[in-house]
Design a protein around this motif. Structure first.
Motif, short mmCIF file in Angstrom:
data_model
loop_
_atom_site.label_atom_id
_atom_site.label_comp_id
_atom_site.label_asym_id
_atom_site.label_seq_id
_atom_site.Cartn_x
_atom_site.Cartn_y
_atom_site.Cartn_z
N ILE B 133 0.71 -1.20 0.03
CA ILE B 133 0.07 0.04 -0.18
C ILE B 133 0.87 1.38 0.05
CG2 ILE B 133 -2.10 -0.82 1.11
CD1 ILE B 133 -1.09 0.07 3.67
N GLU B 134 2.02 1.00 0.48
CA GLU B 134 3.06 2.13 0.24
C GLU B 134 4.53 1.67 -0.03
OE1 GLU B 134 3.63 5.31 3.64
OE2 GLU B 134 1.49 4.72 4.22
N SER B 148 4.21 -5.12 7.85
CA SER B 148 2.79 -4.95 7.54
C SER B 148 2.26 -3.58 8.23
CB SER B 148 2.15 -6.17 8.16
OG SER B 148 2.44 -6.24 9.63
N GLU B 149 0.98 -3.30 7.71
CA GLU B 149 0.56 -1.96 7.99
C GLU B 149 0.05 -2.00 9.54
OE1 GLU B 149 -3.35 -2.03 8.13
OE2 GLU B 149 -3.77 0.26 8.00
N LYS B 153 1.63 1.02 11.71
CA LYS B 153 0.69 1.69 12.56
C LYS B 153 1.23 1.91 14.10
CE LYS B 153 -3.21 2.50 10.84
NZ LYS B 153 -4.67 1.96 10.70
N GLU B 158 7.01 4.80 9.04
CA GLU B 158 6.62 5.11 7.67
C GLU B 158 7.70 4.35 6.70
OE1 GLU B 158 6.38 9.36 7.32
OE2 GLU B 158 4.59 9.36 8.40
N ILE B 184 5.35 -0.95 2.66
CA ILE B 184 4.40 -1.41 3.66
C ILE B 184 3.18 -2.25 3.00
CG2 ILE B 184 2.52 -0.57 5.42
CD1 ILE B 184 4.24 1.80 5.95
N LYS B 186 -0.56 -4.60 3.29
CA LYS B 186 -1.79 -5.03 4.26
C LYS B 186 -2.38 -6.22 3.92
CE LYS B 186 -6.00 -2.52 5.27
NZ LYS B 186 -6.98 -1.44 5.11
N ASN B 193 -1.74 -9.06 9.50
CA ASN B 193 -1.42 -7.50 9.61
C ASN B 193 -0.54 -6.73 10.62
OD1 ASN B 193 -1.78 -5.65 7.50
ND2 ASN B 193 -3.43 -4.47 9.18
#
Lengths: 229, 406
Positions: B133-134, B148-149, B153, B158, B184, B186, B193
């Motif tokens: 996703i990033e 993993s996202e 988090k 980042e 990253i 997801k 995750n």
């Protein structure tokens, strides 16, 4: 030659509880080509006698031969096959198959006899023409009058080319004209084609046209008259 | 004419036939939908387990599966990986080096599942690249990681930040390294995750001080039906004294057990449904028989054999039930095909519950032929069983009594 020979036939219902003697020592011979009426009051044993002659019911005692073959000891499946090939039935309530057309009803018996389609088709139309209802060939029984339905029933009974036709009160549900028309047909078949008819009735109009009248009362033959006409 | 007779007989009493056909049809629709959804969810569970993690077949050092520690790593070479590729039916060969490690960034730490992967092979098995996703996807010669996202988090990381990894390597060697986060990913499954770290296999082997070692090799097979053959082929190629070869059923027995238990309870519901339909069918068959006793008597009188009459009645029953069955299945198919192609996405608490159980938050519908065939068999055998009543009734029928209405 006797086509039906019934000797000392007895039929007792409820033998274990309160016995009812429907037939009591009945002996009856029917010759080929006869037009015989079995008459008598309600409950005298007419239908029981016809049922036993047609192999639909067993006699408690006695012996029945059809065209020289004893049907008294026949197995259920043999009897069904025997009826299919030797006996035509006409019932009081016509009893046509409601989902089949007039012609299919007539052909049905021949189908059971495993006759080919061409023969079935030809004989079916021939019989309906003979009965005067060829124009009703594609109608269902519910679209016919009582008289017409009974004519289909006679055509069905004749379709298998039986040795004789047993008719249980064939005119009981018919009006005068239909009764007359049906009797005309049955008599013509009897006289011109030599078909043997045995029928039960208490309808005087039918009795008047019978050639032999067998009187039953309390399960016994009380009189047997051959009418000279 | 026998077939014509049977077909027309069905429509003698239209309302009754419509009701019977309708009740069987709705039961079939209900049963097919129910089973399709269940089979879909089982497929989803298996897919999650096989496609996203285990693969169809795995090879490890003997004893690794029971005690999944890095000390039970196996020595491999590129020849083995190459020969596995040659086995017929094998679509992907995915080597891995897995262990648990502590991930840290700033003041936050979390125990993580660290997976050394062949980025291309891993993507072939799990579609890992699609979950990005990033940032960017890994290359084999990278010295960076994907996280993993959920973990990102939690650690407040980042892309471009540096992740600290600290733990134990092969045979108690210390494992410590820092890696920049390259991307990253997801995952739909929450557990995965929240704790996954991916890095290229050479980096993992270096980190754990386990050169040339792998913890597992996962194989994907083109069809589930080929798994047994592939497993046997693999077993014939490896030294079974040092390595173990397991198929997905051995790898996930608890999953199979859960499916079996769920299947049992839904079968029970299905049997209750069949029982209800069965009584409806029996009622119709009894009525069909009772109201036509007179007619049966006449037909036997005029010379129709009992066997032929039974054949007509059996045909009537079969035509009616199969008509209902085909209409029922025909009515469900378009909806099921649509739902199979467009699974329902769960939201809210249901989605959370599904993810907690480790499956994607989707309601999938299966189209395996078994679902439809099972209904057909069930209804067929029910009609056959219940059909004994009218057939027996005809066998015992006395024409005179039947015509008298006794």
């Amino acid at each position: 030659m006797s086509i039906i020979q019934a000797q000392n036939v007895k039929k007792t219902y409820n033998a274990d509880t309160i016995p009812v003697h429907a037939l009591n020592d009945v002996t009856l011979n029917v010759e080929e080509g006869e037009f015989t009426a079995i008459v008598g009051p309600s409950g005298c044993g007419k239908t029981t006698l016809l049922n036993i002659l047609g192999g639909l019911d067993d006699a408690t005692l006695g012996h029945v031969e059809i065209d020289g073959t004893s049907i008294t000891q026949m197995s259920d499946s043999d009897l069904i096959d025997f009826r299919l090939h030797h006996i035509g039935f006409v019932f009081q309530a016509y009893n046509l198959i409601p989902v089949l057309t007039t012609k299919e009803n007539v052909e049905f018996i021949m189908l059971l006899q495993k006759q080919d389609e061409k023969t079935r088709d030809a004989r079916g139309m021939e019989l309906l023409t003979e009965m005067g209802i060829a124009d009703k060939a594609d109608k269902r029984p519910s679209e016919l009058s009582g008289g017409q339905q009974q004519r289909v029933a006679v055509a069905r009974a004749l379709a298998s080319k039986p040795k004789f036709v047993l008719a249980d009160e064939p005119t009981a549900n018919l009006d005068s004209q239909s009764t007359k028309d049906l009797l005309d047909i049955m008599l013509r078949l009897n006289e011109e084609e030599g078909i043997t008819f045995v029928f039960s009735t208490h309808d005087q109009r039918v009795i008047d046209r019978a050639k032999r009248i067998v009187y039953l009362d309390d399960g016994k033959i009380v009189n047997d008259v051959t009418v000279k006409k | 004419m026998i077939i014509k007779l049977a077909w027309r007989n069905i429509w003698r009493n239209k309302r009754r036939s419509y009701l019977t056909i309708g009740s069987i049809m709705f039961a079939v629709i209900l049963a097919v939908f129910m089973r399709s959804m269940q089979f879909g969810s089982y497929e989803n569970m298996i897919e999650n387990s096989v496609r996203f993690y285990t693969g169809h077949v795995q090879i490890h050092q003997n004893g690794y599966w029971d005690d999944q520690v890095i000390d039970h790593s196996m020595a491999t070479d590129s020849n083995l990986l190459e020969s596995l590729h040659q086995i017929e039916g094998v679509t992907d060969v995915v080597p891995r080096m897995e262990s648990f490690i502590l991930s840290a960034y700033g003041t936050k730490t979390r125990g993580s599942l660290i997976m050394g992967i062949d980025p291309q092979a891993e993507h072939g098995l799990t579609g890992l690249k699609d979950k990005l996703i990033e940032g960017e996807y890994l290359e084999m010669d990278d010295s960076s990681v994907l996280i993993s996202e959920g973990l990102a988090k939690y650690l407040k990381m980042e892309v471009g930040d540096t992740l600290v990894l600290l733990g134990q390597g092969y045979h108690s060697a210390s494992a410590a390294a820092i890696y920049p986060v390259k991307g990253i990913v997801k995952f739909p499954v929450k557990a995965q995750n929240d704790q996954s770290v991916f890095l290229p296999i050479p980096q993992a082997q270096w980190l754990f001080d386990a050169p040339e070692l792998l913890t597992s090799i996962s194989l994907m097979v083109d069809k589930v039906g080929h798994v047994a053959a592939v497993t046997n082929a693999v077993k014939s190629q490896v030294d079974l004294e040092t390595l173990e070869v397991m198929d997905w059923q051995e790898l996930t027995p608890e999953l199979l057990q859960a499916i079996e238990i769920d299947n049992l309870s839904s079968k029970f519901m299905l049997y209750i449904l069949y029982l209800v339909i069965g009584f409806g069918m029996l009622g119709t068959f009894m009525m069909m028989t009772a109201e036509r006793q007179y007619e049966f008597g006449v037909m036997i009188s005029i010379g129709m054999s009992r066997l032929k009459m039974q054949l007509v009645i059996a045909l009537e029953m079969m035509m009616m039930t199969f008509l209902a069955l085909f209409i029922g299945i025909g009515a469900t198919l378009p909806g099921l095909i649509y739902l199979n192609l467009n699974p329902i996405k769960l939201t809210g608490e249901m989605a959370v519950a599904a993810e907690k159980q480790g499956v994607e938050a989707l309601i999938k519908f299966s189209l395996v032929p078994e679902i439809f065939l099972n209904q057909a068999w069930a209804i067929f055998f029910m009609a056959l069983f219940l059909g004994f009543y009218p057939l027996r009734s005809i066998q015992k029928l006395k024409p005179v009594k039947a015509m008298r209405g006794d």
